[in-house]
Design a protein around this motif. Structure first.
Motif, PDB file in Angstrom:
ATOM      1  N   SER A 296       6.047  -4.168   0.765  1.00 46.18           N
ATOM      2  CA  SER A 296       4.760  -4.706   0.316  1.00 46.18           C
ATOM      3  C   SER A 296       4.264  -5.802   1.244  1.00 46.18           C
ATOM      4  O   SER A 296       5.045  -6.501   1.913  1.00 46.18           O
ATOM      5  N   GLY A 297       2.958  -5.984   1.266  1.00 48.74           N
ATOM      6  CA  GLY A 297       2.365  -7.030   2.087  1.00 48.74           C
ATOM      7  C   GLY A 297       2.806  -8.414   1.664  1.00 48.74           C
ATOM      8  O   GLY A 297       3.078  -9.285   2.503  1.00 48.74           O
ATOM      9  N   LEU A 298       2.912  -8.660   0.352  1.00 52.52           N
ATOM     10  CA  LEU A 298       3.288  -9.971  -0.148  1.00 52.52           C
ATOM     11  C   LEU A 298       4.722 -10.317   0.260  1.00 52.52           C
ATOM     12  O   LEU A 298       4.989 -11.448   0.700  1.00 52.52           O
ATOM     13  N   PHE A 299       5.629  -9.364   0.135  1.00 53.64           N
ATOM     14  CA  PHE A 299       7.008  -9.612   0.552  1.00 53.64           C
ATOM     15  C   PHE A 299       7.055  -9.974   2.035  1.00 53.64           C
ATOM     16  O   PHE A 299       7.733 -10.925   2.430  1.00 53.64           O
ATOM     17  N   GLN A 300       6.350  -9.213   2.856  1.00 53.90           N
ATOM     18  CA  GLN A 300       6.375  -9.449   4.289  1.00 53.90           C
ATOM     19  C   GLN A 300       5.816 -10.821   4.640  1.00 53.90           C
ATOM     20  O   GLN A 300       6.353 -11.529   5.508  1.00 53.90           O
ATOM     21  N   GLU A 301       4.748 -11.235   3.958  1.00 49.18           N
ATOM     22  CA  GLU A 301       4.165 -12.556   4.216  1.00 49.18           C
ATOM     23  C   GLU A 301       5.144 -13.665   3.856  1.00 49.18           C
ATOM     24  O   GLU A 301       5.363 -14.603   4.632  1.00 49.18           O
ATOM     25  N   LEU A 302       5.732 -13.566   2.678  1.00 52.22           N
ATOM     26  CA  LEU A 302       6.666 -14.596   2.225  1.00 52.22           C
ATOM     27  C   LEU A 302       7.913 -14.635   3.099  1.00 52.22           C
ATOM     28  O   LEU A 302       8.467 -15.706   3.368  1.00 52.22           O
ATOM     29  N   TYR A 303       8.330 -13.490   3.578  1.00 53.72           N
ATOM     30  CA  TYR A 303       9.508 -13.412   4.442  1.00 53.72           C
ATOM     31  C   TYR A 303       9.220 -14.079   5.794  1.00 53.72           C
ATOM     32  O   TYR A 303      10.046 -14.849   6.308  1.00 53.72           O
ATOM     33  N   ARG A 304       8.054 -13.771   6.366  1.00 52.51           N
ATOM     34  CA  ARG A 304       7.684 -14.370   7.647  1.00 52.51           C
ATOM     35  C   ARG A 304       7.556 -15.887   7.544  1.00 52.51           C
ATOM     36  O   ARG A 304       7.881 -16.624   8.480  1.00 52.51           O
ATOM     37  N   GLU A 305       7.090 -16.355   6.390  1.00 55.46           N
ATOM     38  CA  GLU A 305       6.935 -17.793   6.183  1.00 55.46           C
ATOM     39  C   GLU A 305       8.266 -18.491   5.900  1.00 55.46           C
ATOM     40  O   GLU A 305       8.319 -19.720   5.805  1.00 55.46           O
ATOM     41  N   GLY A 306       9.333 -17.703   5.746  1.00 60.67           N
ATOM     42  CA  GLY A 306      10.637 -18.278   5.498  1.00 60.67           C
ATOM     43  C   GLY A 306      10.835 -18.734   4.064  1.00 60.67           C
ATOM     44  O   GLY A 306      11.797 -19.458   3.768  1.00 60.67           O
ATOM     45  N   LEU A 307       9.960 -18.301   3.158  1.00 60.74           N
ATOM     46  CA  LEU A 307      10.078 -18.695   1.751  1.00 60.74           C
ATOM     47  C   LEU A 307      11.070 -17.831   0.981  1.00 60.74           C
ATOM     48  O   LEU A 307      11.564 -18.248  -0.073  1.00 60.74           O
ATOM     49  N   ILE A 308      11.356 -16.632   1.474  1.00 55.70           N
ATOM     50  CA  ILE A 308      12.322 -15.746   0.832  1.00 55.70           C
ATOM     51  C   ILE A 308      13.182 -15.100   1.917  1.00 55.70           C
ATOM     52  O   ILE A 308      12.836 -15.137   3.110  1.00 55.70           O
ATOM     53  N   ASN A 309      14.298 -14.520   1.494  1.00 58.93           N
ATOM     54  CA  ASN A 309      15.096 -13.712   2.417  1.00 58.93           C
ATOM     55  C   ASN A 309      15.180 -12.289   1.869  1.00 58.93           C
ATOM     56  O   ASN A 309      14.508 -11.952   0.882  1.00 58.93           O
ATOM     57  N   ALA A 339       3.827 -21.235  -6.091  1.00 57.98           N
ATOM     58  CA  ALA A 339       2.375 -21.227  -5.897  1.00 57.98           C
ATOM     59  C   ALA A 339       1.921 -19.970  -5.163  1.00 57.98           C
ATOM     60  O   ALA A 339       0.905 -19.352  -5.527  1.00 57.98           O
ATOM     61  N   ARG A 340       2.669 -19.585  -4.130  1.00 58.45           N
ATOM     62  CA  ARG A 340       2.290 -18.398  -3.374  1.00 58.45           C
ATOM     63  C   ARG A 340       2.415 -17.138  -4.222  1.00 58.45           C
ATOM     64  O   ARG A 340       1.601 -16.214  -4.112  1.00 58.45           O
ATOM     65  N   LEU A 341       3.455 -17.070  -5.066  1.00 57.90           N
ATOM     66  CA  LEU A 341       3.615 -15.904  -5.925  1.00 57.90           C
ATOM     67  C   LEU A 341       2.507 -15.816  -6.969  1.00 57.90           C
ATOM     68  O   LEU A 341       1.918 -14.748  -7.182  1.00 57.90           O
ATOM     69  N   VAL A 342       2.240 -16.925  -7.629  1.00 53.16           N
ATOM     70  CA  VAL A 342       1.211 -16.930  -8.677  1.00 53.16           C
ATOM     71  C   VAL A 342      -0.119 -16.460  -8.104  1.00 53.16           C
ATOM     72  O   VAL A 342      -0.850 -15.681  -8.730  1.00 53.16           O
ATOM     73  N   GLU A 343      -0.437 -16.911  -6.913  1.00 54.18           N
ATOM     74  CA  GLU A 343      -1.691 -16.503  -6.284  1.00 54.18           C
ATOM     75  C   GLU A 343      -1.629 -15.073  -5.769  1.00 54.18           C
ATOM     76  O   GLU A 343      -2.531 -14.260  -5.989  1.00 54.18           O
ATOM     77  N   GLY A 344      -0.538 -14.749  -5.077  1.00 51.47           N
ATOM     78  CA  GLY A 344      -0.453 -13.455  -4.422  1.00 51.47           C
ATOM     79  C   GLY A 344      -0.305 -12.280  -5.357  1.00 51.47           C
ATOM     80  O   GLY A 344      -0.819 -11.190  -5.081  1.00 51.47           O
ATOM     81  N   LEU A 345       0.376 -12.470  -6.473  1.00 60.15           N
ATOM     82  CA  LEU A 345       0.608 -11.353  -7.386  1.00 60.15           C
ATOM     83  C   LEU A 345      -0.681 -10.812  -7.987  1.00 60.15           C
ATOM     84  O   LEU A 345      -0.787  -9.618  -8.273  1.00 60.15           O
ATOM     85  N   VAL A 346      -1.655 -11.677  -8.222  1.00 58.56           N
ATOM     86  CA  VAL A 346      -2.909 -11.218  -8.828  1.00 58.56           C
ATOM     87  C   VAL A 346      -3.898 -10.715  -7.783  1.00 58.56           C
ATOM     88  O   VAL A 346      -4.839  -9.980  -8.114  1.00 58.56           O
ATOM     89  N   LYS A 347      -3.655 -11.085  -6.515  1.00 56.53           N
ATOM     90  CA  LYS A 347      -4.595 -10.681  -5.465  1.00 56.53           C
ATOM     91  C   LYS A 347      -4.121  -9.476  -4.664  1.00 56.53           C
ATOM     92  O   LYS A 347      -4.927  -8.808  -4.011  1.00 56.53           O
TER      93      LYS A 347
END
Length: 428
Positions: A296-309, A339-347
């Protein structure tokens, strides 16, 4: 009379019957499989701490953690020894586990299948509780509970459940607390055993290279002399639960190298069973694959930002009386990730192409279950106790629509139903 049920789409069949006692016996033939795997499970889990007496219909309340305690005590035999020794002498390995809604006893073996089935049936149907052996077990389970209290992942999930739920016993740890198990008596154990361990509340499942008719006949010959009369369904009692969460945020410090984070969404619609419940679970599971799966796009964004592994997860679980989603993992910045999840999940976009891809993956994983007897048994029993036929799974996946996914997101991902649990590293 034995019944053979087949699913041509996946090339699977099972043979099943219901004995006069109400016990459901299911055999899934696996020609060529080296090992045979069997489970004897009851529709009795940690949330069932209040229920109607089957005879008087009075409401009985028992200590938290008693289902798990009872599972431990079942292996001990009157006169000494335990069932583990009996399985070992027959070349089998055995285990048991308790979850929110069921208790399961199991063995796997490469030989002496019928003899091991006799051991399984006989020890589960021969309870032996005394003041002495119950008090001894309290010390053992106290140590287990204290071990869980020191496990960050366990505390992360436990704190989330306490945050999501106000009254429902799913908020209570499966093993109970040190204080609750200290109050358990042999009489409590016998009461729960006689209520929930009746054959009509149980299922025996055998998976392996066996003759189904021979296995069922063997089980019937074991059960008939025991004289079980059919018993109606057990009625558990659960408190009223609001749709909103109990606490928005809960934190704890423990020995971890990086903060642990999990965000949960409480399911406001409960009471579903059978195909309706299956449709709900599959819809939510597909939704999370589309929103947070590794492609998913959201996973890839969060991964690149270093927020998740790559150990980040998002999943839905539940039963008839409760349901929740949980998503999380390790993160250097829990507040930013939330914050990123709350925003990203609905968008995040939800497309038919993504749904089709998620469906293919879901069906592939489901078909793969049938090559793993242990995982298949867990899935089969879990579905059975919720009134779901495992052969309905693929058809239900195929009938989930994009509109179902969109509706699930709009109703489930609501702020009043959201809570967060965080484990932070202790200061050096």
């Amino acid at each position: 009379m034995n019944q053979t049920l087949e699913n041509a789409a996946i090339g699977e069949k099972r043979i099943q019957t219901v004995l006069s006692s109400g016990l459901t016996v299911v055999v899934i033939p696996r020609p060529g499989f080296h090992k045979t795997f069997a489970t004897f499970a009851t529709r009795y889990g940690s949330i069932d701490n209040a229920f109607h007496d089957p005879k008087t219909h009075d409401i009985i309340t028992v200590p938290d953690g008693i289902a798990h305690f009872l599972e431990h005590k079942m292996f001990e035999k009157e006169g000494g020894g335990d069932a583990f020794d009996d399985f070992a002498r027959l070349g089998a390995s055995s285990n048991a586990y308790t979850d929110y809604t069921s208790t399961t006893f199991l063995f796997q073996t490469t030989s002496h299948v019928k003899e091991n089935l006799t051991v399984l049936l006989d020890f589960v149907q021969s309870p032996y509780f005394t003041e002495a052996n119950v008090n001894k077990e309290k010390g053992i389970i106290e140590q287990e509970i204290r071990m869980y209290l020191d496990m960050p992942g366990d505390r992360l999930h436990s704190n989330l459940m306490k945050a999501l739920y106000v009254n429902h016993p799913v908020r209570i740890d499966i093993a109970g607390s040190v204080e609750s198990i200290r109050t358990i008596t042999p009489e409590d154990l016998y009461t729960c055993y006689q209520t929930f361990y009746h054959p009509s509340n149980m299922i025996l499942l055998v998976i392996g290279d066996v003759d189904a008719s021979e296995i069922i006949d063997w089980v019937r010959s074991n059960q008939e002399p025991k004289g079980y009369a059919f018993q109606g369904p057990v009625v558990a009692v659960y408190p009223e639960e609001p749709s909103t969460v109990h606490q928005k945020h809960v934190e704890k410090t423990m020995v971890v190298s990086m903060p642990l984070f999990v965000m949960g969404y409480k399911d406001a619609e409960v009471g579903l069973t059978g195909k309706a419940l299956l449709h709900r679970e599959i819809t939510y599971g597909l939704m999370w694959q589309m929103l947070c799966g590794k492609s998913s796009g959201l996973f890839q964004e969060l991964y690149r930002e270093g927020l998740i592994n790559d150990r980040f997860y998002a999943r839905y679980g539940g039963s008839t009386t409760f349901g929740f989603s949980a998503l999380g993992g390790e993160t250097p910045d829990p507040e930013k990730l939330e914050a990123r999840l709350v925003e990203g999940l609905v968008k995040a976009p939800l497309t038919q192409e993504d749904l089709d891809r998620a469906k293919r993956r879901e069906m592939g994983e489901f078909i793969g279950l049938f090559q793993n007897p242990e995982e298949l048994a867990y899935a089969y029993n879990s579905l059975f106790f919720r009134g779901i036929d495992i052969y309905d799974y693929m058809d239900t996946v195929q009938h989930v629509t994009l509109e179902d996914i969109q509706q699930a997101r709009s109703t489930h991902l609501q702020e009043p139903q959201r809570a967060v649990s965080v484990i932070r590293p202790q200061n050096p």
